[in-house]
Design a protein around this motif. Structure first.
Motif, mmCIF file in Angstrom:
data_model
loop_
_atom_site.group_PDB
_atom_site.id
_atom_site.type_symbol
_atom_site.label_atom_id
_atom_site.label_comp_id
_atom_site.label_asym_id
_atom_site.label_seq_id
_atom_site.Cartn_x
_atom_site.Cartn_y
_atom_site.Cartn_z
ATOM 1 N N MET A 60 1.029 -0.996 0.040
ATOM 2 C CA MET A 60 -0.078 0.080 0.005
ATOM 3 C C MET A 60 0.985 1.193 0.143
ATOM 4 N N THR A 61 0.710 2.153 -1.143
ATOM 5 C CA THR A 61 1.386 3.413 -1.159
ATOM 6 C C THR A 61 0.690 4.538 -0.806
ATOM 7 N N VAL A 62 0.993 5.180 0.107
ATOM 8 C CA VAL A 62 0.068 6.602 0.531
ATOM 9 C C VAL A 62 1.146 7.623 0.681
ATOM 10 N N ASP A 63 0.984 8.781 0.340
ATOM 11 C CA ASP A 63 1.645 9.866 0.255
ATOM 12 C C ASP A 63 1.719 10.178 1.789
ATOM 13 N N PRO A 64 3.048 10.519 2.193
ATOM 14 C CA PRO A 64 3.407 10.449 3.627
ATOM 15 C C PRO A 64 2.693 11.798 4.238
ATOM 16 N N LEU A 65 2.536 12.656 3.480
ATOM 17 C CA LEU A 65 1.985 14.013 3.974
ATOM 18 C C LEU A 65 0.436 13.847 4.191
ATOM 19 N N VAL A 66 -0.073 12.932 3.224
ATOM 20 C CA VAL A 66 -1.679 12.766 3.558
ATOM 21 C C VAL A 66 -1.521 12.083 5.141
ATOM 22 N N LEU A 67 -0.562 10.963 5.146
ATOM 23 C CA LEU A 67 -0.728 10.322 6.498
ATOM 24 C C LEU A 67 -0.533 11.143 7.584
ATOM 25 N N MET A 68 0.347 12.133 7.402
ATOM 26 C CA MET A 68 0.462 13.050 8.470
ATOM 27 C C MET A 68 -0.893 13.690 9.056
ATOM 28 N N THR A 69 -1.805 14.136 8.135
ATOM 29 C CA THR A 69 -2.949 14.615 8.315
ATOM 30 C C THR A 69 -3.822 13.499 9.390
ATOM 31 N N ASP A 70 -3.694 12.080 8.990
ATOM 32 C CA ASP A 70 -4.269 11.307 9.823
ATOM 33 C C ASP A 70 -3.451 11.179 11.195
ATOM 34 N N VAL A 71 -2.147 11.623 11.387
ATOM 35 C CA VAL A 71 -1.403 11.755 12.528
ATOM 36 C C VAL A 71 -2.093 12.804 13.325
ATOM 37 N N ASP A 72 -2.161 14.056 12.626
ATOM 38 C CA ASP A 72 -2.710 15.109 13.522
ATOM 39 C C ASP A 72 -4.023 14.781 13.885
ATOM 40 N N GLU A 73 -4.816 14.234 13.351
ATOM 41 C CA GLU A 73 -6.321 13.856 13.826
ATOM 42 C C GLU A 73 -6.182 12.810 14.940
ATOM 43 N N ALA A 74 -5.328 11.806 14.933
ATOM 44 C CA ALA A 74 -5.056 10.850 15.959
ATOM 45 C C ALA A 74 -4.429 11.423 17.009
ATOM 46 N N THR A 75 -3.736 12.220 17.035
ATOM 47 C CA THR A 75 -3.025 13.028 18.260
ATOM 48 C C THR A 75 -4.035 13.969 18.925
ATOM 49 N N GLU A 76 -4.942 14.504 18.331
ATOM 50 C CA GLU A 76 -5.841 15.247 18.841
ATOM 51 C C GLU A 76 -6.969 14.459 19.737
ATOM 52 N N ARG A 77 -7.273 13.279 19.048
ATOM 53 C CA ARG A 77 -8.142 12.279 19.658
ATOM 54 C C ARG A 77 -7.363 11.699 21.237
ATOM 55 N N LEU A 78 -5.985 11.696 20.925
ATOM 56 C CA LEU A 78 -5.403 11.147 22.202
ATOM 57 C C LEU A 78 -5.426 12.316 23.133
ATOM 58 N N ILE A 79 -5.218 13.412 22.720
ATOM 59 C CA ILE A 79 -5.233 14.690 23.804
ATOM 60 C C ILE A 79 -6.363 14.920 24.337
ATOM 61 N N ARG A 80 -7.571 14.684 23.560
ATOM 62 C CA ARG A 80 -8.941 14.760 24.141
ATOM 63 C C ARG A 80 -9.243 13.803 25.310
ATOM 64 N N THR A 81 -8.600 12.473 25.165
ATOM 65 C CA THR A 81 -8.713 11.613 26.373
ATOM 66 C C THR A 81 -7.969 12.231 27.372
ATOM 67 N N ALA A 82 -6.666 12.467 27.172
ATOM 68 C CA ALA A 82 -5.742 13.134 28.209
ATOM 69 C C ALA A 82 -6.363 14.118 29.026
ATOM 70 N N GLU A 83 -7.177 15.123 28.218
ATOM 71 C CA GLU A 83 -7.768 16.253 28.893
ATOM 72 C C GLU A 83 -8.851 15.835 29.931
ATOM 73 N N GLY A 84 -9.345 14.599 29.696
ATOM 74 C CA GLY A 84 -10.688 14.018 30.515
ATOM 75 C C GLY A 84 -10.019 13.435 32.011
ATOM 76 N N LEU A 85 -8.529 13.300 32.047
ATOM 77 C CA LEU A 85 -8.024 12.840 33.301
ATOM 78 C C LEU A 85 -7.496 13.797 34.241
ATOM 79 N N ASP A 86 -7.034 13.335 35.300
ATOM 80 C CA ASP A 86 -6.711 14.178 36.524
ATOM 81 C C ASP A 86 -5.494 13.887 36.862
ATOM 82 N N ASP A 87 -4.677 14.678 37.622
ATOM 83 C CA ASP A 87 -3.261 14.205 37.918
ATOM 84 C C ASP A 87 -3.159 12.828 38.564
#
Length: 232
Positions: free
Chosen positions: A1-28
């Motif tokens: 499977m060949t995918v433009d790496p910059l296209v995949l970086m958009t997926d990385v952006d979105e995945a990172t935001e999802r992870l951060i949203r989960t972290a924002e729901g946590l406490d210390d």
């Protein structure tokens, strides 16, 4: 499977935001609580994801400049960095995740076309493989937090690519896989007489990756699921 790496970086952006949203729901206090990874706390997982972004930034810098820039100074330095950051307050963890991701995104944006073809000997692949490797790290370790994000939340495209990668790289196992919605079977090892495993693509991928017990999978002929070797 060949995918433009910059296209995949958009997926990385979105995945990172999802992870951060989960972290924002946590406490210390959650930072020192156990994660789904044996021996690691939630703080260990978050810190690892941040340091992994820096590791891939180093590799892209190497590909762009030709100056050897290892992902980590050493295996010991890698673990020391994770341990050192694991108990930080959640706000520091989130800021670190964002800043590390931004450094990686900037490094990817600075890559010229020929730099993506640079062979990175430590990874055994070209720099173009880095965005996928980073996406895999974020999505799988998001599950490892054990805080509500599961393989069911993976996209169809991610689950299928992960499954195909595992099939290509998993040794010491003979299986025939029949993921739902996939036209062709996938095989690991010698298919002759091997058990057939059927079920959702996400479930098969998560089971082989050690992130699910395979309870919704079917084995033919009837029997128990084999124990897959440890992945990554």
């Amino acid at each position: 499977m060949t995918v433009d790496p910059l296209v995949l970086m958009t997926d990385v952006d979105e995945a990172t935001e999802r992870l951060i949203r989960t972290a924002e729901g946590l406490d210390d206090s959650a930072m020192t609580a156990p994660s789904a990874l044996p021996g690691w706390t939630v703080g260990h997982v978050l810190t690892h994801v941040a340091r992994n972004a820096d590791a891939y930034t180093n590799l892209l810098t190497w590909a762009r400049t030709g100056v050897e820039t290892p992902a980590y100074a050493s295996p010991t330095a890698r673990m020391d960095g994770i341990d050192a950051g694991a108990e930080r307050p959640v706000a520091e963890q989130i800021a670190d995740l964002r800043e590390a991701h931004e450094r990686l995104a900037d490094a990817a944006a600075a890559m010229l076309a020929e730099a993506w073809t640079f062979f990175l000997a430590p990874t055994g692949a070209s720099a173009a493989a880095v965005p996928w490797a980073r996406l895999r790290e974020v999505e799988v370790h998001h599950v490892d937090l054990g805080r509500g994000y599961s393989p069911e939340d993976w996209s169809d495209a991610f689950a299928l690519r992960l499954l195909r990668e595992i099939v290509t790289n998993m040794p010491d196992l003979d299986l025939v896989l029949r993921p739902q919605g996939v036209e062709h079977t996938l095989t690991i090892g010698n298919p002759e007489g091997a058990p057939e495993i059927s079920g959702p693509t996400r479930s098969i991928a998560a089971w082989l990756a050690g992130r699910a017990d395979g309870g919704d999978l079917t084995v033919s002929p009837d029997g128990v699921l084999p124990e897959p070797p440890r992945w990554k």
